[in-house]
Design a protein around this motif. Structure first.
Motif, PDB file in Angstrom:
ATOM      1  N   VAL A  64      32.442  46.908  48.060  1.00 13.75           N
ATOM      2  CA  VAL A  64      32.529  45.468  48.271  1.00 13.75           C
ATOM      3  C   VAL A  64      33.814  45.025  47.586  1.00 13.75           C
ATOM      4  CG1 VAL A  64      31.430  43.248  47.824  1.00 13.75           C
ATOM      5  CG2 VAL A  64      30.020  45.266  48.246  1.00 13.75           C
ATOM      6  N   THR A  65      34.561  44.147  48.249  1.00 13.39           N
ATOM      7  CA  THR A  65      35.813  43.652  47.694  1.00 13.39           C
ATOM      8  C   THR A  65      35.729  42.153  47.481  1.00 13.39           C
ATOM      9  OG1 THR A  65      37.054  45.387  48.823  1.00 13.39           O
ATOM     10  CG2 THR A  65      38.307  43.503  48.019  1.00 13.39           C
ATOM     11  N   VAL A  66      36.137  41.721  46.299  1.00  6.49           N
ATOM     12  CA  VAL A  66      36.245  40.312  45.935  1.00  6.49           C
ATOM     13  C   VAL A  66      37.739  40.003  45.857  1.00  6.49           C
ATOM     14  CG1 VAL A  66      35.779  38.569  44.157  1.00  6.49           C
ATOM     15  CG2 VAL A  66      34.135  40.446  44.548  1.00  6.49           C
ATOM     16  N   ALA A  67      38.181  38.962  46.543  1.00  8.84           N
ATOM     17  CA  ALA A  67      39.581  38.531  46.463  1.00  8.84           C
ATOM     18  C   ALA A  67      39.590  37.044  46.116  1.00  8.84           C
ATOM     19  CB  ALA A  67      40.306  38.784  47.777  1.00  8.84           C
ATOM     20  N   VAL A  68      40.171  36.710  44.968  1.00  8.73           N
ATOM     21  CA  VAL A  68      40.278  35.317  44.537  1.00  8.73           C
ATOM     22  C   VAL A  68      41.764  34.983  44.419  1.00  8.73           C
ATOM     23  CG1 VAL A  68      39.772  33.631  42.730  1.00  8.73           C
ATOM     24  CG2 VAL A  68      38.059  35.359  43.356  1.00  8.73           C
ATOM     25  N   SER A  69      42.167  33.948  45.148  1.00 11.54           N
ATOM     26  CA  SER A  69      43.570  33.507  45.148  1.00 11.54           C
ATOM     27  C   SER A  69      43.678  32.152  44.489  1.00 11.54           C
ATOM     28  CB  SER A  69      44.094  33.402  46.590  1.00 11.54           C
ATOM     29  OG  SER A  69      43.972  34.636  47.252  1.00 11.54           O
ATOM     30  N   ASP A  70      44.815  31.923  43.822  1.00  8.21           N
ATOM     31  CA  ASP A  70      45.101  30.604  43.258  1.00  8.21           C
ATOM     32  C   ASP A  70      46.604  30.370  43.310  1.00  8.21           C
ATOM     33  OD1 ASP A  70      46.325  31.675  40.808  1.00  8.21           O
ATOM     34  OD2 ASP A  70      44.286  31.995  40.056  1.00  8.21           O
ATOM     35  N   SER A  71      47.027  29.219  42.852  1.00 10.42           N
ATOM     36  CA  SER A  71      48.432  28.821  42.996  1.00 10.42           C
ATOM     37  C   SER A  71      49.329  29.230  41.835  1.00 10.42           C
ATOM     38  CB  SER A  71      48.528  27.305  43.182  1.00 10.42           C
ATOM     39  OG  SER A  71      48.006  26.642  42.043  1.00 10.42           O
ATOM     40  N   ASN A  72      48.763  29.826  40.784  1.00 11.61           N
ATOM     41  CA  ASN A  72      49.549  30.220  39.615  1.00 11.61           C
ATOM     42  C   ASN A  72      49.998  31.676  39.784  1.00 11.61           C
ATOM     43  OD1 ASN A  72      50.567  30.923  37.117  1.00 11.61           O
ATOM     44  ND2 ASN A  72      48.899  29.974  35.962  1.00 11.61           N
ATOM     45  N   PRO A  73      51.299  31.939  39.787  1.00 13.12           N
ATOM     46  CA  PRO A  73      51.762  33.312  39.964  1.00 13.12           C
ATOM     47  C   PRO A  73      51.568  34.198  38.737  1.00 13.12           C
ATOM     48  CG  PRO A  73      53.634  31.873  39.607  1.00 13.12           C
ATOM     49  CD  PRO A  73      52.414  30.988  39.708  1.00 13.12           C
ATOM     50  N   ALA A  74      51.301  33.609  37.581  1.00 15.13           N
ATOM     51  CA  ALA A  74      51.166  34.386  36.346  1.00 15.13           C
ATOM     52  C   ALA A  74      49.894  35.223  36.377  1.00 15.13           C
ATOM     53  CB  ALA A  74      51.145  33.460  35.137  1.00 15.13           C
ATOM     54  N   PRO A  75      50.003  36.493  35.989  1.00  9.61           N
ATOM     55  CA  PRO A  75      48.797  37.325  35.938  1.00  9.61           C
ATOM     56  C   PRO A  75      47.894  36.867  34.799  1.00  9.61           C
ATOM     57  CG  PRO A  75      50.664  38.505  35.024  1.00  9.61           C
ATOM     58  CD  PRO A  75      51.205  37.209  35.572  1.00  9.61           C
ATOM     59  N   PRO A  76      46.609  37.237  34.860  1.00 10.73           N
ATOM     60  CA  PRO A  76      45.709  36.888  33.753  1.00 10.73           C
ATOM     61  C   PRO A  76      46.219  37.485  32.444  1.00 10.73           C
ATOM     62  CG  PRO A  76      44.481  37.710  35.624  1.00 10.73           C
ATOM     63  CD  PRO A  76      45.925  37.950  35.928  1.00 10.73           C
ATOM     64  N   ARG A  77      45.984  36.743  31.374  1.00  9.44           N
ATOM     65  CA  ARG A  77      46.371  37.222  30.046  1.00  9.44           C
ATOM     66  C   ARG A  77      45.154  37.844  29.377  1.00  9.44           C
ATOM     67  NH1 ARG A  77      47.821  33.797  25.948  1.00  9.44           N
ATOM     68  NH2 ARG A  77      46.278  32.353  26.716  1.00  9.44           N
ATOM     69  N   GLU A  78      45.391  38.939  28.718  1.00  5.41           N
ATOM     70  CA  GLU A  78      44.326  39.550  27.929  1.00  5.41           C
ATOM     71  C   GLU A  78      44.333  38.885  26.562  1.00  5.41           C
ATOM     72  OE1 GLU A  78      42.471  43.819  26.996  1.00  5.41           O
ATOM     73  OE2 GLU A  78      43.524  43.305  28.824  1.00  5.41           O
ATOM     74  N   VAL A  79      43.227  38.245  26.227  1.00  7.40           N
ATOM     75  CA  VAL A  79      43.101  37.595  24.924  1.00  7.40           C
ATOM     76  C   VAL A  79      41.910  38.193  24.186  1.00  7.40           C
ATOM     77  CG1 VAL A  79      44.144  35.429  25.701  1.00  7.40           C
ATOM     78  CG2 VAL A  79      41.673  35.710  25.827  1.00  7.40           C
ATOM     79  N   THR A  80      41.937  38.064  22.895  1.00  8.07           N
ATOM     80  CA  THR A  80      40.812  38.520  22.089  1.00  8.07           C
ATOM     81  C   THR A  80      39.661  37.538  22.283  1.00  8.07           C
ATOM     82  OG1 THR A  80      42.322  39.473  20.473  1.00  8.07           O
ATOM     83  CG2 THR A  80      40.041  39.072  19.755  1.00  8.07           C
ATOM     84  N   PRO A  81      38.491  38.041  22.680  1.00 10.76           N
ATOM     85  CA  PRO A  81      37.349  37.148  22.867  1.00 10.76           C
ATOM     86  C   PRO A  81      37.012  36.383  21.588  1.00 10.76           C
ATOM     87  CG  PRO A  81      36.896  39.275  23.853  1.00 10.76           C
ATOM     88  CD  PRO A  81      38.170  39.421  23.067  1.00 10.76           C
ATOM     89  N   ASP A  82      36.651  35.117  21.760  1.00  6.80           N
ATOM     90  CA  ASP A  82      36.288  34.253  20.640  1.00  6.80           C
ATOM     91  C   ASP A  82      34.794  34.421  20.376  1.00  6.80           C
ATOM     92  OD1 ASP A  82      35.803  32.276  18.806  1.00  6.80           O
ATOM     93  OD2 ASP A  82      36.592  30.643  20.032  1.00  6.80           O
ATOM     94  N   LEU A  83      34.458  35.176  19.346  1.00  3.52           N
ATOM     95  CA  LEU A  83      33.066  35.473  19.046  1.00  3.52           C
ATOM     96  C   LEU A  83      32.344  34.336  18.329  1.00  3.52           C
ATOM     97  CD1 LEU A  83      33.507  39.163  17.841  1.00  3.52           C
ATOM     98  CD2 LEU A  83      32.804  38.356  20.112  1.00  3.52           C
ATOM     99  N   ASN A  84      33.093  33.396  17.774  1.00  2.00           N
ATOM    100  CA  ASN A  84      32.469  32.347  16.979  1.00  2.00           C
ATOM    101  C   ASN A  84      32.683  30.938  17.518  1.00  2.00           C
ATOM    102  OD1 ASN A  84      31.535  34.215  14.973  1.00  2.00           O
ATOM    103  ND2 ASN A  84      33.642  34.364  14.273  1.00  2.00           N
TER     104      ASN A  84
END
Length: 144
Positions: free
Chosen positions: A81-101
């Motif tokens: 199964v393939t999911v394709a989500v498009s949006d208008s921002n050309p920037a790739p997702p940023r990897e951030v440290t999850p906020d645990l608190n």
């Protein structure tokens, strides 16, 4: 847009929806669940749940970080199964440290990359990007 196409005796289903509000996240999850339930052969419960979670996270990220508007396309063949989500921002997702608190997030992109068998980012449509997540129909199977 909903269509069904038979190619080489393999059914390929496709659903597409667009959204621009937080209420559309719930609708995207419902569409993903309905799509999963419509497939034959049926997806296993774990794979269907994974599909819904990946859709939810990608749509949420697109609304929050991708310009506030998205399009979602779902397709399936006999292997994946393939999911394709498009949006208008050309920037790739940023990897951030999850906020645990603090509750500010940071888990979605990590989850998508962990749950999907492969994730690719392609330019377009227009100046934006499309994130494609491929999920094997059989857990533990490579869908590539």
């Amino acid at each position: 847009m909903n269509d069904t196409k038979i190619t080489n005796t393999v059914a390929s289903h496709r659903v597409m929806v667009m959204g621009d509000s937080a209420a559309d996240i719930r609708q995207a999850r419902e569409i993903a669940r309905t799509f999963a339930d419509s497939l034959s052969p049926a997806l296993g419960a774990d794979v269907a749940d994974t599909l819904v979670l990946v859709v939810s996270e990608l749509v949420t990220n697109s609304l929050r970080h991708g310009g506030g508007r998205y399009s979602l396309a779902l397709s399936a063949d006999r292997d994946a199964v393939t999911v394709a989500v498009s949006d208008s921002n050309p920037a790739p997702p940023r990897e951030v440290t999850p906020d645990l608190n603090g509750g500010s997030g940071g888990f979605g992109w990590h989850m998508v990359r962990r749950l999907a068998n492969s994730v690719t980012i392609t330019p377009g449509p227009g100046a934006g990007k499309t994130i494609n997540a491929l999920i094997a129909r059989t857990p533990g199977q490579s869908a590539e």
